[in-house]
Design an enzyme around this catalytic site. Structure first.
Site, PDB file in Angstrom:
ATOM      1  N   ARG A  11       0.827  -1.212   0.000  1.00 29.44           N
ATOM      2  CA  ARG A  11       0.000   0.000   0.000  1.00 29.44           C
ATOM      3  C   ARG A  11       0.857   1.256   0.000  1.00 29.44           C
ATOM      4  O   ARG A  11       0.397   2.316  -0.427  1.00 29.44           O
ATOM      5  CB  ARG A  11      -0.962  -0.002   1.203  1.00 29.44           C
ATOM      6  CG  ARG A  11      -1.936  -1.175   1.206  1.00 29.44           C
ATOM      7  CD  ARG A  11      -2.703  -1.294  -0.123  1.00 29.44           C
ATOM      8  NE  ARG A  11      -3.745  -2.298  -0.071  1.00 29.44           N
ATOM      9  CZ  ARG A  11      -3.600  -3.570  -0.409  1.00 29.44           C
ATOM     10  NH1 ARG A  11      -2.412  -4.002  -0.832  1.00 29.44           N
ATOM     11  NH2 ARG A  11      -4.609  -4.416  -0.345  1.00 29.44           N
ATOM     12  N   GLY A  38       3.788   8.305  25.991  1.00 27.64           N
ATOM     13  CA  GLY A  38       2.593   8.644  25.250  1.00 27.64           C
ATOM     14  C   GLY A  38       2.846   9.004  23.802  1.00 27.64           C
ATOM     15  O   GLY A  38       2.078   8.625  22.912  1.00 27.64           O
ATOM     16  N   ARG A  70      -2.687   5.832  28.043  1.00 26.21           N
ATOM     17  CA  ARG A  70      -2.289   6.483  26.780  1.00 26.21           C
ATOM     18  C   ARG A  70      -1.063   5.855  26.125  1.00 26.21           C
ATOM     19  O   ARG A  70      -0.834   6.077  24.931  1.00 26.21           O
ATOM     20  CB  ARG A  70      -2.008   7.969  27.032  1.00 26.21           C
ATOM     21  CG  ARG A  70      -0.808   8.195  27.928  1.00 26.21           C
ATOM     22  CD  ARG A  70      -0.770   9.562  28.579  1.00 26.21           C
ATOM     23  NE  ARG A  70       0.374   9.698  29.489  1.00 26.21           N
ATOM     24  CZ  ARG A  70       0.422   9.192  30.720  1.00 26.21           C
ATOM     25  NH1 ARG A  70      -0.604   8.505  31.182  1.00 26.21           N
ATOM     26  NH2 ARG A  70       1.485   9.346  31.477  1.00 26.21           N
ATOM     27  N   ALA A 130      15.402  19.891  29.669  1.00 20.96           N
ATOM     28  CA  ALA A 130      16.830  19.555  29.699  1.00 20.96           C
ATOM     29  C   ALA A 130      17.153  18.493  28.657  1.00 20.96           C
ATOM     30  O   ALA A 130      18.130  18.619  27.904  1.00 20.96           O
ATOM     31  CB  ALA A 130      17.224  19.075  31.098  1.00 20.96           C
ATOM     32  N   CYS A 186       2.142  15.782  34.173  1.00 21.19           N
ATOM     33  CA  CYS A 186       0.859  15.172  33.811  1.00 21.19           C
ATOM     34  C   CYS A 186       0.204  14.524  35.019  1.00 21.19           C
ATOM     35  O   CYS A 186      -1.020  14.366  35.050  1.00 21.19           O
ATOM     36  CB  CYS A 186       1.047  14.168  32.689  1.00 21.19           C
ATOM     37  SG  CYS A 186       2.165  12.809  33.066  1.00 21.19           S
TER      38      CYS A 186
END
Length: 275
Positions: A11, A38, A70, A130, A186
């Protein structure tokens, strides 16, 4: 390519802009993915399924139960396992013919520099400034294209720094190191699960375009996504002639930065920071 490869990637081969030649370039590419969380999860899955010949997956963390919302590389059965090794198992299940190298370590200094030198392109799927700046310096030094994404709450962003080009801005041009930028975790602020999938998948798309040598990359453009309203914005930016990293007076092209004191790098998945 073998008959099996022609079938597996048929494809892609049917796409006029890509074809057999583009797929062969993808198969010959070594991508370094820093961060198997994630963003790194969907990015790695799509690069593996598309046939990137070698993927070095770097993360010093282990799979935690809270990651499963996630971080789709990992499963509940692999909680407690090193993310790099868990990711290798997931990628090999999708495409056993490619080379997956898991690295469970923090990258900085000579180690990071040596790894970037071997890569054809680098995906920054980390979440602290960092580490992002350290990756950027190594990519500038070795003139490697860098695909950088970020996600927090409902806000995402992605850009490409094609450091093979003299006119390309680097990450430091857009986000100068040392600026007073808010960093949020988070664990405190949260992150919308599909958002990391959207941004990470776009990182894979940009990486595959770079590998195949097709289309126009996001170099010089920062895409910003508000997933709550599902609205995209584009910010255009240029190379900073006075950039301390990629500018003519910078010390990075020569490798002088490697002889400077190392920064205190954090875990690749210790925080989710948009930057």
């Amino acid at each position: 390519m073998t008959d099996e490869q022609l079938l597996r990637y048929s494809r892609h081969i049917l796409l006029d802009a890509l074809g057999i030649e583009g797929q062969e370039r993808i198969l010959a590419t070594h991508a370094v993915i820093v961060g198997a969380g994630g963003l790194g999860s969907p990015a790695a899955l799509y690069l593996a399924s598309a046939g990137i010949g070698k993927i070095t997956l770097v993360d010093d963390d282990t799979v935690d139960f809270t990651n499963l919302q996630r971080q789709i590389l990992h499963t509940q059965a692999r909680v407690g396992m090193a993310k790099a090794e868990s990711g290798k198992q997931a990628l090999q299940a999708i495409n056993p013919e490619i080379d997956i190298v898991p690295l469970q370590q923090r990258l900085s200094g000579d180690t990071l520099d040596a790894l970037v030198a071997t890569a054809d392109l680098v995906l920054d799927c980390t979440d602290n400034f960092a580490t992002r700046h350290a990756i950027n310096r190594a990519c500038v030094h070795h003139r490697k294209p860098l695909v950088s994404g970020a996600a927090i709450r409902f806000d995402g962003q992605i850009s490409v720094y094609d450091l093979r080009r003299d006119d390309s801005p680097c990450y430091h041009c857009l986000f100068p190191e040392g600026d007073d930028v808010e960093e949020v975790r988070c664990a405190v602020m949260g992150v919308f699960a599909p958002l990391t999938g959207i941004v990470g998948t776009m990182q894979a798309a940009e990486a595959l375009k770079l590998a195949a040598g097709i289309g126009e990359s996001l170099s010089g453009r920062l895409l910003l996504l508000d997933a709550l309203d599902m609205e995209w914005r584009t910010v255009r930016f240029k190379k900073d002639a006075g950039c301390a990293v990629c500018g003519p007076s910078g010390s990075v092209r020569s490798g002088e930065y490697l002889r400077q004191p190392a920064a205190n790098h954090e875990s690749a998945d210790g925080a989710c920071r948009l930057g």
